[in-house]
Design an enzyme around this catalytic site. Structure first.
Site, PDB file in Angstrom:
ATOM      1  N   MET A 127      -0.977  -3.954  -2.801  1.00 27.35           N
ATOM      2  CA  MET A 127      -2.354  -3.972  -3.275  1.00 27.35           C
ATOM      3  C   MET A 127      -3.386  -4.349  -2.210  1.00 27.35           C
ATOM      4  SD  MET A 127      -1.502  -2.754  -6.068  1.00 27.35           S
ATOM      5  CE  MET A 127      -2.854  -2.690  -7.224  1.00 27.35           C
ATOM      6  N   HIS A 181       0.681   6.126  -6.607  1.00 32.36           N
ATOM      7  CA  HIS A 181      -0.513   5.690  -7.336  1.00 32.36           C
ATOM      8  C   HIS A 181      -0.376   6.112  -8.803  1.00 32.36           C
ATOM      9  CE1 HIS A 181      -4.671   4.452  -7.753  1.00 32.36           C
ATOM     10  NE2 HIS A 181      -4.853   5.540  -8.485  1.00 32.36           N
ATOM     11  N   ILE A 234      -5.567  -3.175   1.238  1.00 32.68           N
ATOM     12  CA  ILE A 234      -6.000  -1.945   1.908  1.00 32.68           C
ATOM     13  C   ILE A 234      -5.722  -2.094   3.401  1.00 32.68           C
ATOM     14  CG2 ILE A 234      -8.009  -0.513   2.468  1.00 32.68           C
ATOM     15  CD1 ILE A 234      -9.078  -1.210  -0.332  1.00 32.68           C
ATOM     16  N   ARG A 262      -6.548  -9.881   8.146  1.00 33.59           N
ATOM     17  CA  ARG A 262      -5.796  -8.624   8.120  1.00 33.59           C
ATOM     18  C   ARG A 262      -5.367  -8.174   9.508  1.00 33.59           C
ATOM     19  NH1 ARG A 262      -8.470  -3.314   5.514  1.00 33.59           N
ATOM     20  NH2 ARG A 262      -9.692  -3.383   7.418  1.00 33.59           N
ATOM     21  N   GLY A 269       7.727  -5.055  -8.058  1.00 28.99           N
ATOM     22  CA  GLY A 269       8.720  -4.388  -7.211  1.00 28.99           C
ATOM     23  C   GLY A 269       9.677  -3.461  -7.942  1.00 28.99           C
ATOM     24  N   ASP A 285      -6.729   6.215  -1.526  1.00 27.93           N
ATOM     25  CA  ASP A 285      -6.080   7.104  -2.497  1.00 27.93           C
ATOM     26  C   ASP A 285      -6.504   8.573  -2.332  1.00 27.93           C
ATOM     27  OD1 ASP A 285      -4.798   4.861  -3.566  1.00 27.93           O
ATOM     28  OD2 ASP A 285      -6.409   4.495  -4.988  1.00 27.93           O
ATOM     29  N   ASN A 326       2.256   6.546  -0.277  1.00 28.67           N
ATOM     30  CA  ASN A 326       1.850   5.600  -1.324  1.00 28.67           C
ATOM     31  C   ASN A 326       2.117   6.239  -2.677  1.00 28.67           C
ATOM     32  OD1 ASN A 326       0.583   3.317  -2.545  1.00 28.67           O
ATOM     33  ND2 ASN A 326      -1.264   4.540  -2.859  1.00 28.67           N
TER      34      ASN A 326
END
Ligand code: GAR
Length: 200
Positions: free
Chosen positions: A102, A121, A104, A77, A27, A157, A119
């Site tokens: 982490m 990356h 999807i 999910r 975090g 991504d 996001n």
């Protein structure tokens, strides 16, 4: 979406865009976003922290700043996302920032918040999508790596790039030292990217 965010900030002068930050671990990006949100001229307020991991160290930052958090088990999910959508609607969240999250997200979740999910990356996308970015960059003897803030699309991504920061990889860099160097840049890049999205 971007225009609506912008007009909200401009028309009210004071009203900040309500954000939710999703995390899975340390975090440090969340911490930097909280500090950013507390600045007088910041365009965002962080109203909700979401995690898939009850032991995520980053949850402590939310507690320190009294930001509510919710942890959801992603074993199912669909159920997790349903609950998240309900929380987000309840809190009138307009922007979702994935920060070391982490899991999807499903296509339908992403569609639901099209243009509203960002996001960060740790690579110069489109290079090194997915995991182990630092290790792969070093093994491939890349001269540069960096970080990217992008819109989240249904392909991993691969959404539209908002901002990138390039850094040189030294011959002494290890996976750890490179990750550390890139994180320092991530903490500056994410707030800049948010400002850019909101002022588009
Ligand atoms: C960051 O380097 C972020 O870019 C990366 O995880 C780290 C989280 O650090 N995210 C991804 O790899 C997502 N694909 P933090 O928990 O200290 O912010």
């Amino acid at each position: 979406m971007e225009i609506r965010l912008n007009s909200m900030v401009q028309s009210t002068g004071l009203k900040k865009v309500k954000c939710s930050v999703f995390i899975s671990g340390t975090g440090s990006n969340l911490k930097s976003l909280i500090h950013f949100s507390k600045k007088k001229n910041s365009p965002i307020s962080i109203e909700l922290i979401i995690s898939d991991n009850a032991n995520a160290k980053g949850l402590k930052f939310g507690k320190i700043f009294k930001i509510s958090n919710k942890v959801f088990n992603f074993k199912n999910r669909l159920i997790a996302e349903k609950k998240i959508i309900s929380e987000i609607k309840k809190k009138k969240i307009k922007l979702i920032c994935l920060a070391g999250f982490m899991k999807i997200l499903s296509k339908s979740f992403i569609k639901n918040f099209k243009g509203k999910i960002l996001n960060i990356h740790p690579s110069l996308l489109p290079k090194y999508k997915g995991l182990y970015t630092h290790k792969r960059a070093i093994l491939n003897r890349e001269k540069y790596s960096g970080c990217t803030v992008h819109f989240v699309s249904s392909r991993l991504d691969s959404g539209k790039i908002i901002l990138q920061k390039k850094i040189r990889i030294s011959k002494f860099d290890t996976t750890k030292s490179l990750a550390r160097k890139i994180l320092i840049q991530e903490h500056k890049l994410y707030p800049e990217a948010i400002r850019k999205v909101i002022s588009l």
